[in-house]
Design an enzyme around this catalytic site. Sequence first.
Site, PDB file in Angstrom:
ATOM      1  CD  GLU A 173      70.773  76.154   8.980  1.00 32.70           C
ATOM      2  OE1 GLU A 173      71.368  77.227   8.789  1.00 32.70           O
ATOM      3  OE2 GLU A 173      71.228  75.056   8.613  1.00 32.70           O
ATOM      4  CD  GLU A 283      71.061  69.744   6.683  1.00 32.70           C
ATOM      5  OE1 GLU A 283      72.170  70.210   7.006  1.00 32.70           O
ATOM      6  OE2 GLU A 283      70.118  70.469   6.315  1.00 32.70           O
TER       7      GLU A 283
HETATM    8  O1  9MR Z   1      76.738  71.127   2.358  1.00 33.43           O
HETATM    9  C1  9MR Z   1      76.431  72.444   1.992  1.00 33.43           C
HETATM   10  C2  9MR Z   1      77.701  73.155   1.520  1.00 33.43           C
HETATM   11  O2  9MR Z   1      78.157  72.580   0.303  1.00 33.43           O
HETATM   12  C3  9MR Z   1      77.434  74.638   1.336  1.00 33.43           C
HETATM   13  O3  9MR Z   1      78.639  75.288   1.013  1.00 33.43           O
HETATM   14  C4  9MR Z   1      76.835  75.201   2.609  1.00 33.43           C
HETATM   15  C5  9MR Z   1      76.543  76.689   2.485  1.00 33.43           C
HETATM   16  O4  9MR Z   1      76.082  77.214   3.681  1.00 33.43           O
HETATM   17  O5  9MR Z   1      75.636  74.510   2.926  1.00 33.43           O
HETATM   18  C6  9MR Z   1      75.857  73.170   3.201  1.00 33.43           C
HETATM   19  O6  9MR Z   1      74.663  72.530   3.593  1.00 33.43           O
HETATM   20  C7  9MR Z   1      74.026  73.040   4.759  1.00 33.43           C
HETATM   21  C8  9MR Z   1      72.549  72.789   4.621  1.00 33.43           C
HETATM   22  O7  9MR Z   1      72.071  73.307   3.411  1.00 33.43           O
HETATM   23  C9  9MR Z   1      71.776  73.372   5.789  1.00 33.43           C
HETATM   24  N1  9MR Z   1      72.305  72.884   7.039  1.00 33.43           N
HETATM   25  C10 9MR Z   1      73.724  72.991   7.227  1.00 33.43           C
HETATM   26  C11 9MR Z   1      74.456  72.339   6.055  1.00 33.43           C
HETATM   27  C12 9MR Z   1      75.949  72.340   6.292  1.00 33.43           C
HETATM   28  O8  9MR Z   1      76.437  73.647   6.360  1.00 33.43           O
END
Ligand code: 9MR
Length: 367
Positions: A173, A283
């Site tokens: 990102e 994802e």
């Molecule tokens: O699913 C993840 C969540 O538990 C965390 O709190 C969050 C923190 O930013 O990140 C989520 O996973 C993310 C992933 O690592 C990168 N793409 C977006 C996902 C959803 O936010």
Amino acid sequence: MKNKPILIRTGITLLSVTLLVAVIIFLTSSKGPWGIDSGQQDTKGLKDYYKNFFPIGVAVGPNSFDGATGELVKKNFNSVTCENVMKPALIHPEQNRYNWEPADKIVAQAQAAGMKVRGHTLCWHAQTGAWMTKDAEGKPVSKEVALARLKEHITTVVSHFKGKVYCWDVLNEIISDSANVNKMYMDTDPWFNICGEEYIPKIYQWAHEADPDAILFYNDYNTENPVKREKIYNMLKKLLAQGVPIHGVGLQAHWNMNNPTEDQIRESIDKFASLGLKIQFTELDVTTISRRDTSRAFTPEKEKKQMEFYKMAFKVFREKKDKITGVTFWNVSDRGSWLDRGGRKAYPLLFDTNNQPKKAYWEVVKF
Ligand code: 9MR
């Protein structure tokens, strides 16, 4: 003549018994109405239906292999991604301390179940300890210090999982969501603020040196938005032209029931694949929450719309299977998703709150 009515009666009885037996066989058979296994008796999981297409993955935590959820995970998926525990803040919470245990636990359980492991993620603006980019007074460290820390982090983590993690989301990102096509990078990213874009080729090089066999990805969301897609494409094209070891692009696929369109998904796959990169949907989830909708329930309307969306998406994935090397769901079932927030449930996955396949599941495996 005298026996005819008896014969007819016997014939009718035989016919009734045959019909009854047929109905019983049909009802008790594990084959559902489409000739595929359904419900509890189904011995096939998602991964089996897709064995000739691509691995089907899921984002998990250290306890996702326990109990009934663990059975669901092992039955349906042949790839896992750690939802959080490999991220910098969790695996490297302090400069001189790595916390390997939760990730090692997931990797060991995945390996025991014969599943592949995707690495997520080495460099990101979120879930990264402040210690990495700031000094004791909270001021940004110098570029030299930042690069040295990043190199040490990437080299250590990739080496630790060498031979166990087959691919890495090296960079996550970095592209800006701005509608301005000239605003390329997310300027809130601390690494970018300190180093400028020069750290990007380096992190791929370091990951490649630590594990030359690992497949290295760039991972991002909103990749079907034409402006953002163009920026990601331009960055990847430039990196490839520089000879940077980057092998794939992760399209996150945090979608909703209206977006993206079938054509947009197709266009993204074709555009990135034209760079010679492997495509993974990394994802995937399809939220049923929308701004206009205040209902908290998973209504029949939502169920139908989500089912149609999933059906469409997997039709495109199958059609493009030569370009796709993985489809990973972000969480296991509607029991728990990162999208469940503010007291609302998003119901974004193929398994319901009881871990049972939803109607969308049956559409995804019907082909
Ligand atoms: O699913 C993840 C969540 O538990 C965390 O709190 C969050 C923190 O930013 O990140 C989520 O996973 C993310 C992933 O690592 C990168 N793409 C977006 C996902 C959803 O936010």
